[in-house]
Design a protein around this motif. Structure first.
Motif, PDB file in Angstrom:
ATOM      1  N   GLN A 310       0.841  -1.202   0.000  1.00 41.65           N
ATOM      2  CA  GLN A 310       0.000   0.000   0.000  1.00 41.65           C
ATOM      3  C   GLN A 310       0.871   1.244   0.000  1.00 41.65           C
ATOM      4  OE1 GLN A 310      -2.253   1.199   3.599  1.00 41.65           O
ATOM      5  NE2 GLN A 310      -4.076   1.115   2.293  1.00 41.65           N
ATOM      6  N   VAL A 311       0.552   2.151  -0.916  1.00 44.76           N
ATOM      7  CA  VAL A 311       1.244   3.439  -1.010  1.00 44.76           C
ATOM      8  C   VAL A 311       0.189   4.533  -0.937  1.00 44.76           C
ATOM      9  CG1 VAL A 311       2.701   4.926  -2.417  1.00 44.76           C
ATOM     10  CG2 VAL A 311       3.116   2.457  -2.390  1.00 44.76           C
ATOM     11  N   VAL A 312       0.320   5.412   0.065  1.00 43.09           N
ATOM     12  CA  VAL A 312      -0.618   6.508   0.284  1.00 43.09           C
ATOM     13  C   VAL A 312       0.171   7.807   0.246  1.00 43.09           C
ATOM     14  CG1 VAL A 312      -2.377   7.475   1.813  1.00 43.09           C
ATOM     15  CG2 VAL A 312      -2.020   4.994   1.730  1.00 43.09           C
ATOM     16  N   ASN A 313      -0.368   8.802  -0.433  1.00 45.18           N
ATOM     17  CA  ASN A 313       0.337  10.083  -0.529  1.00 45.18           C
ATOM     18  C   ASN A 313      -0.633  11.244  -0.381  1.00 45.18           C
ATOM     19  OD1 ASN A 313      -0.590   9.382  -3.366  1.00 45.18           O
ATOM     20  ND2 ASN A 313       0.098  11.492  -3.677  1.00 45.18           N
ATOM     21  N   THR A 314      -0.103  12.355   0.089  1.00 41.64           N
ATOM     22  CA  THR A 314      -0.849  13.603   0.058  1.00 41.64           C
ATOM     23  C   THR A 314      -0.758  14.186  -1.350  1.00 41.64           C
ATOM     24  OG1 THR A 314       1.124  14.775   0.809  1.00 41.64           O
ATOM     25  CG2 THR A 314      -0.435  14.054   2.492  1.00 41.64           C
ATOM     26  N   GLY A 315      -1.540  15.195  -1.621  1.00 41.77           N
ATOM     27  CA  GLY A 315      -1.506  15.801  -2.943  1.00 41.77           C
ATOM     28  C   GLY A 315      -2.800  16.530  -3.231  1.00 41.77           C
ATOM     29  N   ARG A 316      -2.972  16.902  -4.456  1.00 45.04           N
ATOM     30  CA  ARG A 316      -4.192  17.587  -4.865  1.00 45.04           C
ATOM     31  C   ARG A 316      -5.369  16.606  -4.853  1.00 45.04           C
ATOM     32  NH1 ARG A 316      -2.304  21.216 -10.101  1.00 45.04           N
ATOM     33  NH2 ARG A 316      -0.633  22.386  -9.061  1.00 45.04           N
ATOM     34  N   PRO A 317      -6.571  17.118  -4.616  1.00 42.62           N
ATOM     35  CA  PRO A 317      -7.747  16.225  -4.640  1.00 42.62           C
ATOM     36  C   PRO A 317      -7.924  15.594  -6.018  1.00 42.62           C
ATOM     37  CG  PRO A 317      -8.272  18.317  -3.577  1.00 42.62           C
ATOM     38  CD  PRO A 317      -6.909  18.489  -4.189  1.00 42.62           C
ATOM     39  N   VAL A 318      -8.289  14.326  -6.009  1.00 38.40           N
ATOM     40  CA  VAL A 318      -8.509  13.571  -7.250  1.00 38.40           C
ATOM     41  C   VAL A 318      -9.975  13.148  -7.289  1.00 38.40           C
ATOM     42  CG1 VAL A 318      -7.867  11.543  -8.591  1.00 38.40           C
ATOM     43  CG2 VAL A 318      -6.140  12.734  -7.233  1.00 38.40           C
ATOM     44  N   PRO A 319     -10.720  13.531  -8.309  1.00 39.68           N
ATOM     45  CA  PRO A 319     -12.124  13.092  -8.406  1.00 39.68           C
ATOM     46  C   PRO A 319     -12.215  11.576  -8.519  1.00 39.68           C
ATOM     47  CG  PRO A 319     -11.679  14.912  -9.915  1.00 39.68           C
ATOM     48  CD  PRO A 319     -10.358  14.461  -9.396  1.00 39.68           C
ATOM     49  N   ALA A 320     -13.203  11.010  -7.854  1.00 33.37           N
ATOM     50  CA  ALA A 320     -13.348   9.546  -7.851  1.00 33.37           C
ATOM     51  C   ALA A 320     -13.609   8.997  -9.244  1.00 33.37           C
ATOM     52  CB  ALA A 320     -14.474   9.136  -6.899  1.00 33.37           C
ATOM     53  N   TYR A 321     -14.337   9.767 -10.087  1.00 28.95           N
ATOM     54  CA  TYR A 321     -14.673   9.263 -11.410  1.00 28.95           C
ATOM     55  C   TYR A 321     -13.490   9.297 -12.366  1.00 28.95           C
ATOM     56  CZ  TYR A 321     -15.151  14.288 -12.341  1.00 28.95           C
ATOM     57  OH  TYR A 321     -14.915  15.630 -12.439  1.00 28.95           O
ATOM     58  N   GLU A 322     -12.366   9.931 -11.953  1.00 26.07           N
ATOM     59  CA  GLU A 322     -11.188   9.985 -12.816  1.00 26.07           C
ATOM     60  C   GLU A 322     -10.082   9.041 -12.375  1.00 26.07           C
ATOM     61  OE1 GLU A 322      -9.832  13.973 -13.108  1.00 26.07           O
ATOM     62  OE2 GLU A 322     -11.467  14.633 -14.406  1.00 26.07           O
ATOM     63  N   VAL A 323     -10.336   8.269 -11.316  1.00 29.02           N
ATOM     64  CA  VAL A 323      -9.284   7.397 -10.777  1.00 29.02           C
ATOM     65  C   VAL A 323      -8.877   6.335 -11.796  1.00 29.02           C
ATOM     66  CG1 VAL A 323      -8.827   5.624  -9.053  1.00 29.02           C
ATOM     67  CG2 VAL A 323      -9.851   7.794  -8.363  1.00 29.02           C
ATOM     68  N   ALA A 324      -9.860   5.724 -12.478  1.00 26.95           N
ATOM     69  CA  ALA A 324      -9.545   4.645 -13.416  1.00 26.95           C
ATOM     70  C   ALA A 324      -8.693   5.124 -14.576  1.00 26.95           C
ATOM     71  CB  ALA A 324     -10.815   3.995 -13.929  1.00 26.95           C
ATOM     72  N   ALA A 325      -8.754   6.418 -14.906  1.00 23.86           N
ATOM     73  CA  ALA A 325      -8.024   6.918 -16.085  1.00 23.86           C
ATOM     74  C   ALA A 325      -6.527   6.921 -15.882  1.00 23.86           C
ATOM     75  CB  ALA A 325      -8.513   8.329 -16.430  1.00 23.86           C
ATOM     76  N   ILE A 326      -6.056   6.981 -14.636  1.00 23.07           N
ATOM     77  CA  ILE A 326      -4.611   7.099 -14.420  1.00 23.07           C
ATOM     78  C   ILE A 326      -3.874   5.806 -14.741  1.00 23.07           C
ATOM     79  CG2 ILE A 326      -4.947   8.869 -12.661  1.00 23.07           C
ATOM     80  CD1 ILE A 326      -4.458   6.792 -10.535  1.00 23.07           C
ATOM     81  N   PHE A 327      -4.590   4.689 -14.902  1.00 21.50           N
ATOM     82  CA  PHE A 327      -3.932   3.431 -15.227  1.00 21.50           C
ATOM     83  C   PHE A 327      -3.880   3.175 -16.735  1.00 21.50           C
ATOM     84  CE2 PHE A 327      -5.295   2.837 -10.851  1.00 21.50           C
ATOM     85  CZ  PHE A 327      -4.167   2.276 -10.278  1.00 21.50           C
ATOM     86  N   GLU A 328      -4.439   4.075 -17.530  1.00 20.61           N
ATOM     87  CA  GLU A 328      -4.364   3.924 -18.971  1.00 20.61           C
ATOM     88  C   GLU A 328      -3.055   4.515 -19.495  1.00 20.61           C
ATOM     89  OE1 GLU A 328      -6.488   2.285 -20.763  1.00 20.61           O
ATOM     90  OE2 GLU A 328      -7.787   1.873 -19.041  1.00 20.61           O
ATOM     91  N   PRO A 329      -2.442   3.899 -20.513  1.00 20.57           N
ATOM     92  CA  PRO A 329      -1.185   4.444 -21.065  1.00 20.57           C
ATOM     93  C   PRO A 329      -1.381   5.851 -21.607  1.00 20.57           C
ATOM     94  CG  PRO A 329      -1.549   2.193 -21.830  1.00 20.57           C
ATOM     95  CD  PRO A 329      -2.816   2.625 -21.159  1.00 20.57           C
ATOM     96  N   PHE A 330      -0.422   6.724 -21.272  1.00 14.02           N
ATOM     97  CA  PHE A 330      -0.386   8.112 -21.758  1.00 14.02           C
ATOM     98  C   PHE A 330      -1.586   8.925 -21.279  1.00 14.02           C
ATOM     99  CE2 PHE A 330       1.523   5.401 -25.104  1.00 14.02           C
ATOM    100  CZ  PHE A 330       2.843   5.784 -24.939  1.00 14.02           C
ATOM    101  N   ARG A 331      -2.276   8.462 -20.241  1.00 12.66           N
ATOM    102  CA  ARG A 331      -3.416   9.215 -19.717  1.00 12.66           C
ATOM    103  C   ARG A 331      -3.026   9.875 -18.412  1.00 12.66           C
ATOM    104  NH1 ARG A 331      -8.569   7.602 -21.304  1.00 12.66           N
ATOM    105  NH2 ARG A 331      -9.281   9.191 -19.833  1.00 12.66           N
ATOM    106  N   ARG A 332      -3.338  11.158 -18.296  1.00 12.38           N
ATOM    107  CA  ARG A 332      -3.096  11.912 -17.072  1.00 12.38           C
ATOM    108  C   ARG A 332      -4.367  12.671 -16.728  1.00 12.38           C
ATOM    109  NH1 ARG A 332       1.269  12.328 -20.445  1.00 12.38           N
ATOM    110  NH2 ARG A 332       3.261  11.582 -19.666  1.00 12.38           N
TER     111      ARG A 332
END
Length: 401
Positions: A310-332
Motif C-alpha cells: 500500500q502506497v498513500v500520498n498527500t496531494g491535490r484532490p482527485v475526483p473519484a470518477y477519474e481514478v480509473a483513467a490514471i492506469f491507462e497508457p499516456f493518460r493523465r
C-alpha cells in the motif's frame, strides 16, 4: 447461487425423462389391467350349467338365499380385484423407483464418459500460458462435434503461438533498433557539452536536446517494460515485499516529502525485477504528484490470506470518477500532467500490467484531503512469516528539497 455442472444437468434430464416415461407406462398398464379384469369377470363369462342351477333355485322360490349368495360372490370378486390391482400397483412403483435409481446412476456415469473429452480440453486450456503455448489437445476419437471443437481450439493455439513469437521478435528488434540511435545521439550531445570549442549557445542547445533524448529513452524503456509485463511471467521465485520496497526506496530521487514505511513480512511468488519496478513506479508517482512538504506512507503485510503493498500520498484532490483513467497508457488527469517533462505517462500502466501478470488486484481510493491510496494485493506465498512490522531505518525518511 452456484449453477449445476453439465454432467449433473444431463443426469437430471436423463433421470427425469426416464421417471416420467415409467410413470406413464405404469399408469397405462394399470388402466389396461382394470379394463381387462372388468371384462374378464362379468356375467357373460358364466357357463350355462351354472346359470341353469341359479334359475332352478329361483323357480323353487329360494330368492333370499339366492340374493345372499350373489352379494357374497360380488364382495369376494371385488376384494380379489382390489387386492390384485393394489399388488400390481405397488410392484410397479417399487420396480419403477429401483430402475429409476439405476438409470440415474448409469446416466451419470455415461454423461461423465461423454464429457471426458471436454474435461481434457478444459484442463489443457487452464495449463496454457505464453511459456507453453506449444502444447496441444490432440484429441483422439471419431470425428464428432467434440473432436471438431478440440481441433478448432488447436488451430487457434497455432495462430496464437505464431502471434506471440512475432511479438517477442518485435520487442527484441525494437529494443535494439530504438535504443541504438538514442544512445548515439546522447553520446554526441555529451561530447558537445564537454568540448571547450563549442560556444555557449551550442552547449545550451545540446543540453536541451540531451534532456529530450533522456525523456525519449525513458519512454522507450517504459514501452518495452510495459510490453514485457503484459506477457506471461518468465521467472517465478519467492520474493519478500519488504526487500522490494527497500530497494525501491533506495532508487528514489530526493524530493521535498516525508516517506514513512511500515514493512511487515509478506512473500509472494513472481518476477522480482517486475515487482521492484511496480514498487518504484508507485513510489515515484506518489512523490512526483504530491505537494510541497507532503508525505508518503508505504506499508506491506498480509491480510485475508493475501500479501499487500500500500502506497498513500498527500496531494491535490482527485475526483473519484477519474481514478480509473490514471492506469491507462499516456493518460493523465490534468493539463499539468499532460505536459509533464518528468514522465511518459506509463508508470501506473506498468503497475497494472505487472499486477495482472501476477494474478493480483489493485484498489485505488482518493483521499478526502487530497492524494491517493493505492493498494496492490497479490497471492501470498505459503512461506510468508507472521512477524510484526519493522521500520528498518525507513520509518521517517525526510528528503531535502
Amino acid at each position: 447461487m452456484k449453477r449445476l455442472s453439465v454432467r449433473t444437468r444431463l443426469t437430471l434430464v436423463y433421470g427425469s425423462l426416464f421417471l416420467v416415461t415409467s410413470a406413464v407406462l405404469v399408469a397405462v398398464t394399470y388402466l389396461l389391467t382394470v379394463r381387462t379384469m372388468d371384462n374378464r369377470f362379468s356375467a357373460r363369462d358364466i357357463d350355462p350349467g351354472t346359470l341353469a342351477r341359479v334359475r332352478a333355485m329361483a323357480i323353487d322360490g329360494d330368492v333370499n338365499q339366492l340374493m345372499a349368495l350373489k352379494a357374497d360372490a360380488d364382495r369376494q370378486m371385488a376384494q380379489q380385484k382390489h387386492d390384485a390391482l393394489e399388488q400390481l400397483l405397488q410392484s410397479s412403483l417399487v420396480t419403477m423407483l429401483v430402475i429409476g435409481v439405476l438409470a440415474v446412476v448409469i446416466g451419470y456415469l455415461v454423461a461423465g464418459r461423454m464429457l471426458r473429452p471436454l474435461h481434457k480440453v478444459t484442463a489443457t486450456a487452464r495449463r496454457l500460458s505464453e511459456s507453453n503455448m506449444h502444447e496441444r489437445i490432440a484429441l483422439d476419437g471419431p470425428q464428432d462435434e467434440i473432436k471438431d471443437l478440440a481441433d478448432t481450439f488447436d488451430r487457434m493455439l497455432d495462430r496464437l503461438n505464431r502471434a506471440f513469437d512475432a511479438q517477442r521478435r518485435f520487442v527484441a528488434n525494437a529494443s535494439h533498433e530504438l535504443r541504438t540511435p538514442l544512445t548515439i545521439n546522447r553520446t554526441v550531445l555529451e561530447v558537445a557539452l564537454a568540448s571547450r570549442k563549442n560556444p555557449p549557445e551550442t552547449k545550451a542547445l545540446a543540453d536541451v536536446l540531451l534532456g529530450n533524448t533522456a525523456r525519449h529513452e525513458r519512454l522507450i524503456e517504459g514501452l518495452l517494460l510495459l510490453a514485457k509485463s503484459e506477457r506471461d511471467l518468465g521467472t517465478r521465485a519467492p520474493t519478500p515485499l519488504p526487500e522490494v520496497v527497500r530497494s525501491a526506496l533506495d532508487q528514489l530521487d530526493d524530493a521535498a516529502v516525508d516517506v514513512e514505511a511500515q514493512l511487515a513480512p509478506a512473500v509472494v511468488t513472481g518476477d522480482p525485477v517486475l515487482l521492484e519496478r511496480c514498487a518504484v513506479n508507485l513510489l515515484e508517482n506518489a512523490v512526483k504528484y504530491n505537494v510541497r512538504d507532503g508525505r508518503v506512507w508505504v506499508r506491506t503485510g498480509v491480510a485475508d490470506g493475501e500479501a499487500f503493498l500500500q502506497v498513500v500520498n498527500t496531494g491535490r484532490p482527485v475526483p473519484a470518477y477519474e481514478v480509473a483513467a490514471i492506469f491507462e497508457p499516456f493518460r493523465r488527469l490534468r493539463a499539468d500532467r499532460t505536459g509533464s517533462k518528468e514522465g511518459a505517462g506509463l508508470g501506473l500502466s506498468i503497475v497494472r500490467a505487472v499486477v495482472d501478470a501476477h494474478g493480483g488486484t489493485i484498489e485505488t481510493l482518493p483521499r478526502p484531503d487530497g492524494g491517493l491510496s493505492i493498494t496492490v494485493r497479490l497471492p501470498a506465498d505459503a512461506a510468508t512469516p507472521h512477524d510484526p512490522p519493522v521500520a528498518a531505518g525507513l520509518g521517517a525518511r525526510r528528503a531535502s528539497g
